[in-house]
Design an enzyme around this catalytic site. Sequence first.
Site, PDB file in Angstrom:
ATOM      1  N   GLU A 121       0.842  -1.198   0.000  1.00 12.95           N
ATOM      2  CA  GLU A 121       0.000   0.000   0.000  1.00 12.95           C
ATOM      3  C   GLU A 121       0.879   1.250   0.000  1.00 12.95           C
ATOM      4  O   GLU A 121       2.026   1.222   0.458  1.00 12.95           O
ATOM      5  CB  GLU A 121      -0.883  -0.024   1.260  1.00 12.95           C
ATOM      6  CG  GLU A 121      -1.812   1.171   1.376  1.00 12.95           C
ATOM      7  CD  GLU A 121      -2.893   0.995   2.444  1.00 12.95           C
ATOM      8  OE1 GLU A 121      -2.777   0.084   3.285  1.00 12.95           O
ATOM      9  OE2 GLU A 121      -3.843   1.805   2.438  1.00 12.95           O
ATOM     10  N   GLU A 173     -12.454  -2.560   2.254  1.00 12.42           N
ATOM     11  CA  GLU A 173     -13.041  -2.273   3.574  1.00 12.42           C
ATOM     12  C   GLU A 173     -14.178  -1.259   3.452  1.00 12.42           C
ATOM     13  O   GLU A 173     -14.197  -0.222   4.131  1.00 12.42           O
ATOM     14  CB  GLU A 173     -11.962  -1.824   4.570  1.00 12.42           C
ATOM     15  CG  GLU A 173     -10.963  -2.930   4.846  1.00 12.42           C
ATOM     16  CD  GLU A 173     -10.091  -2.762   6.093  1.00 12.42           C
ATOM     17  OE1 GLU A 173     -10.121  -1.685   6.706  1.00 12.42           O
ATOM     18  OE2 GLU A 173      -9.398  -3.733   6.437  1.00 12.42           O
ATOM     19  N   GLU A 183      -5.982  -9.235   3.365  1.00  8.92           N
ATOM     20  CA  GLU A 183      -5.183  -8.560   4.406  1.00  8.92           C
ATOM     21  C   GLU A 183      -5.175  -9.455   5.631  1.00  8.92           C
ATOM     22  O   GLU A 183      -6.225  -9.768   6.197  1.00  8.92           O
ATOM     23  CB  GLU A 183      -5.767  -7.182   4.761  1.00  8.92           C
ATOM     24  CG  GLU A 183      -5.518  -6.147   3.683  1.00  8.92           C
ATOM     25  CD  GLU A 183      -5.945  -4.731   4.077  1.00  8.92           C
ATOM     26  OE1 GLU A 183      -5.869  -4.385   5.273  1.00  8.92           O
ATOM     27  OE2 GLU A 183      -6.358  -3.987   3.171  1.00  8.92           O
TER      28      GLU A 183
HETATM   29  O1  AHR Z   1      -2.945  -2.629   6.194  1.00 12.49           O
HETATM   30  C1  AHR Z   1      -3.249  -1.432   6.828  1.00 12.49           C
HETATM   31  C2  AHR Z   1      -4.714  -1.068   6.725  1.00 12.49           C
HETATM   32  O2  AHR Z   1      -5.474  -2.013   7.423  1.00 12.49           O
HETATM   33  C3  AHR Z   1      -5.305  -1.088   5.348  1.00 12.49           C
HETATM   34  O3  AHR Z   1      -5.092   0.089   4.666  1.00 12.49           O
HETATM   35  C4  AHR Z   1      -6.757  -1.268   5.615  1.00 12.49           C
HETATM   36  O4  AHR Z   1      -7.429  -1.910   4.559  1.00 12.49           O
HETATM   37  C5  AHR Z   1      -6.791  -2.060   6.906  1.00 12.49           C
HETATM   38  O5  AHR Z   1      -7.649  -1.532   7.827  1.00 12.49           O
END
Ligand code: AHR
Length: 546
Positions: free
Chosen positions: A79, A227, A350
Amino acid sequence: MFQTSSPTIHNPLALKSYFNLISPMKKTRICLLASCLTALCGAFIIHASAADATANKLVIRADQPKATIDRNIYGFFSEHLGRCIYEGTWVGEDSTISNVRGIRQDVVAALKKLKTPVLRWPGGCFADEYHWKDGIGPREKRPAMINTHWGGVVENNHFGTHEFLDLCEQLECEPYVCGNVGSGSVQEMMEWVEYMTSDANSPMANLRRQNGRDKPWKVRYFGVGNESWGCGGNMTPEYYADQYRRYNTFVKNYADNRVYRIACGANAGDYKWTEVMMANVGNRMNGLSLHYYTIPTSNWGDKGSATQFDEGMWHGTLRRALEMQTLVSKHGAIMDKTDPQKRIGMIVDEWGIWHNVEPGTNPGFLYQQNSLRDALVAAITLNIFNQHADRVKMANIAQTINVLQAVILTDKEKMLLTPTYHVFEMFTVHHDAKLLPTELEATAYRMNQDQIPGLNVSASRDKDGKIHVTLCNLNPNTPAEVTCELKGAKAQTLKGRVLTAPTITAHNTFAQGDAVQPAEFTAFKTMESGFTATLPAKSVVVLAVE
Ligand code: AHR
């Protein structure tokens, strides 16, 4: 005693089966010894058994191969967060750090060694505020933006679509692009897919050509939002399901690119989300995501240090990591109700351990160290995914470099491989192999009132017929003796590697990068029916059986 895949069998039975394997003369000696010991004081017996290896029994059903373990289970997530992209991946063409078109090569080489199958980008929360057109064209002309989620820093958009897809080509991995539902338009998403994958004489494909890329890329995996129940728009499942249907309608298949559409799935144990998505979206999606982070304390305000913790924290963390088993089973059972043929993949895009940031670092950058405990969390989780290979079709650890449970840490030109990296490397043997069912009776690892299984396992057979078994000994004090019966195969030769360290907090640093690294493992014996192995305390072992 804990077991998987078969009814509960208690400790005496495990000992009994071990007992059955030894010679009659030895049996008589053991009986005599046992009566003498029983006659001695109980305290002595308790003390003596604590110092011994625990006895455990494993059956591997090589005669019943199951689903293929999708190599995408071993995927990563990168990210625009902290130093994952900038410094960790992108250093720019003028950097003194060795790079190809701005992408650092030490990191590429390390990730290639892991046979990185798939990489998710650009977020995370960042994805729902990312406008892809800001990240194309001449870099000096790209507009900047504020990365509101992660430290409020200014993002210069120097790493965009071309750079990401170049990285994937350098890694020879599949790109997994996450689109913006939260703050982006349907048109914007539609055009992005056209830009990347169309070979027509069309506006977006021509814009791509203008920016130096003639041939369309193959982008198989596309996420419709991230999310959406939280940072991606705080939507209800019903509202998101409708949004998904609308956005997804305009995610087109151009030329021979067939998009595998991944819908935003549940946050950990939010089973209602899965129910609604299965009912309201169903086969309009190819994959449904799931996010679960292991928080050592269950307290977001103070998640605990990555490197300073006691055995209570070790035990609690592993217990929380094991919850992945429940989550995958329960979400999977909901999916089974309307998708018994398991056409829709569970995409755990994730997962990983989330600690307090390293002291003195930007709290918004989520930079954390990585110890032997993280390695155990990774190995346990990957074993769980393997065990559910019929449903789990992809997983992406959060995150690749310098963020959360990273496999690589960098400090400018320096780079180190974390204990989690070594687990991924040891587990490459499972990529695209056939899952072999296992039945495990393991002595419990107890801590105060709490107990968890002392061992965790998965096994597979690769295309050359070789069987690989990955075993974790969760107990940090006691070695574990495992007697393994192989059904449908013979163990003629065995080779092993082990990841362990003298302390539970051991980790690699830029000054000492090899404090935790795999070593040869030889504490095993082959037998007619299989093999026995003695796993060191707090270890991850991979065995190759031929
Ligand atoms: O991985 C860090 C964050 O965790 C991501 O941006 C989000 O999707 C999750 O809450």
